[in-house]
Design a protein around this motif. Structure first.
Motif, mmCIF file in Angstrom:
data_model
loop_
_atom_site.group_PDB
_atom_site.id
_atom_site.type_symbol
_atom_site.label_atom_id
_atom_site.label_comp_id
_atom_site.label_asym_id
_atom_site.label_seq_id
_atom_site.Cartn_x
_atom_site.Cartn_y
_atom_site.Cartn_z
ATOM 1 N N HIS A 63 -41.055 -47.617 -20.828
ATOM 2 C CA HIS A 63 -41.360 -46.377 -20.111
ATOM 3 C C HIS A 63 -40.188 -45.958 -19.227
ATOM 4 O O HIS A 63 -39.879 -44.762 -19.118
ATOM 5 C CB HIS A 63 -42.642 -46.529 -19.293
ATOM 6 C CG HIS A 63 -43.870 -46.563 -20.136
ATOM 7 N ND1 HIS A 63 -45.111 -46.895 -19.635
ATOM 8 C CD2 HIS A 63 -44.063 -46.308 -21.462
ATOM 9 C CE1 HIS A 63 -46.007 -46.834 -20.606
ATOM 10 N NE2 HIS A 63 -45.393 -46.489 -21.724
ATOM 11 N N ALA B 233 -43.544 -53.210 -21.671
ATOM 12 C CA ALA B 233 -44.127 -51.860 -21.685
ATOM 13 C C ALA B 233 -43.523 -51.013 -20.566
ATOM 14 O O ALA B 233 -43.166 -49.839 -20.773
ATOM 15 C CB ALA B 233 -45.650 -51.939 -21.545
ATOM 16 N N GLN C 59 -43.006 -43.392 -30.824
ATOM 17 C CA GLN C 59 -43.868 -42.218 -30.700
ATOM 18 C C GLN C 59 -43.562 -41.422 -29.437
ATOM 19 O O GLN C 59 -43.577 -40.190 -29.449
ATOM 20 C CB GLN C 59 -45.342 -42.642 -30.720
ATOM 21 C CG GLN C 59 -46.302 -41.496 -30.944
ATOM 22 C CD GLN C 59 -46.129 -40.864 -32.312
ATOM 23 O OE1 GLN C 59 -45.967 -41.567 -33.310
ATOM 24 N NE2 GLN C 59 -46.128 -39.554 -32.381
ATOM 25 N N GLN D 1 -43.911 -49.271 -31.962
ATOM 26 C CA GLN D 1 -44.519 -48.020 -32.404
ATOM 27 C C GLN D 1 -44.734 -47.073 -31.232
ATOM 28 O O GLN D 1 -44.503 -45.869 -31.340
ATOM 29 C CB GLN D 1 -45.838 -48.300 -33.111
ATOM 30 C CG GLN D 1 -45.671 -49.009 -34.433
ATOM 31 C CD GLN D 1 -46.999 -49.434 -35.043
ATOM 32 O OE1 GLN D 1 -48.042 -49.410 -34.384
ATOM 33 N NE2 GLN D 1 -46.964 -49.844 -36.297
ATOM 34 N N HIS D 2 -45.174 -47.609 -30.117
ATOM 35 C CA HIS D 2 -45.423 -46.799 -28.919
ATOM 36 C C HIS D 2 -44.138 -46.131 -28.447
ATOM 37 O O HIS D 2 -44.117 -44.927 -28.172
ATOM 38 C CB HIS D 2 -46.011 -47.696 -27.823
ATOM 39 C CG HIS D 2 -46.264 -47.016 -26.522
ATOM 40 N ND1 HIS D 2 -47.150 -45.969 -26.372
ATOM 41 C CD2 HIS D 2 -45.737 -47.235 -25.283
ATOM 42 C CE1 HIS D 2 -47.162 -45.573 -25.112
ATOM 43 N NE2 HIS D 2 -46.311 -46.324 -24.432
#
Length: 195
Positions: free
Chosen positions: A178, A174, A61, A57-58
């Motif tokens: 990024h 994560a 988004q 989801q991150h």
């Protein structure tokens, strides 16, 4: 307690270093595939099971809104894990991602799948569904992800983190997401990054 804190930082740093030594090429390839898909009018469909659902989801988004650069929205979304329905379904409870991929995925789209074990049946079925739709896969995996990894072919990219502790893997995932966001923005919107 402070020794433990320093140990946790050290483990994180060592995981990041080990990952950087083997992952520069695959990260570049994954970013290139996502950028190519977006340029051709494709979209990025993300999924993760359990703890990695939040990462999916991150990432979606960040592509939809922005990472660090003011820029147009990019077509991306995360698949839902919610299995609630008004009527009973004959499907097994591991088909929920696959059904969404079949309904929403198209040739040229990217399925970004995030797995902590490589054996989550919901993710394996999603990858199988994506392959039948002629989608490319970007898979974040760990060592021992043989069942999921075995489904990937030459048009797919695997980002396999060389770690065993779930916490370190999650932290690395994560960071990898990024990295991908930054490379995608840099490739698609080089002028905005200079503002």
């Amino acid at each position: 307690m402070q020794d433990k804190i320093r140990q946790l930082f050290s483990e994180n740093i060592q995981t990041m270093i080990a990952t950087s030594e083997v992952m520069a090429g695959p990260i570049e390839q994954a970013a290139f595939r996502i950028v190519s898909s977006l340029i051709e009018g494709g979209k990025v469909i993300c999924c993760g099971d359990g703890a990695t659902a939040g990462l999916a989801q991150h990432f979606a988004q960040l592509l939809l809104d922005q990472y660090e650069t003011e820029r147009p929205c990019l077509p991306a979304f995360a698949l839902h894990q919610d299995q609630s329905s008004l009527s009973p379904s004959p499907t097994t409870n591991t088909d929920y991602f696959a059904r969404q991929v079949k309904a929403l995925g198209q040739k040229g789209d990217i399925l970004l799948v995030i797995s902590l074990r490589g054996e989550e049946q919901s993710l394996i079925k999603a990858v199988e569904a994506a392959l039948t739709c002629d989608m490319s896969i970007v898979a974040l995996t760990v060592e021992g992800s043989d069942e999921l990894s075995g489904l990937l072919n030459a048009q797919d990219t695997e980002l396999r983190v060389p770690a065993h502790r779930n916490a370190r893997v999650y932290e690395c995932y994560a960071f990898l997401l990024h990295c991908l966001c930054e490379l995608i923005e840099m490739s698609l919107f080089p002028q905005q990054g200079e503002l």
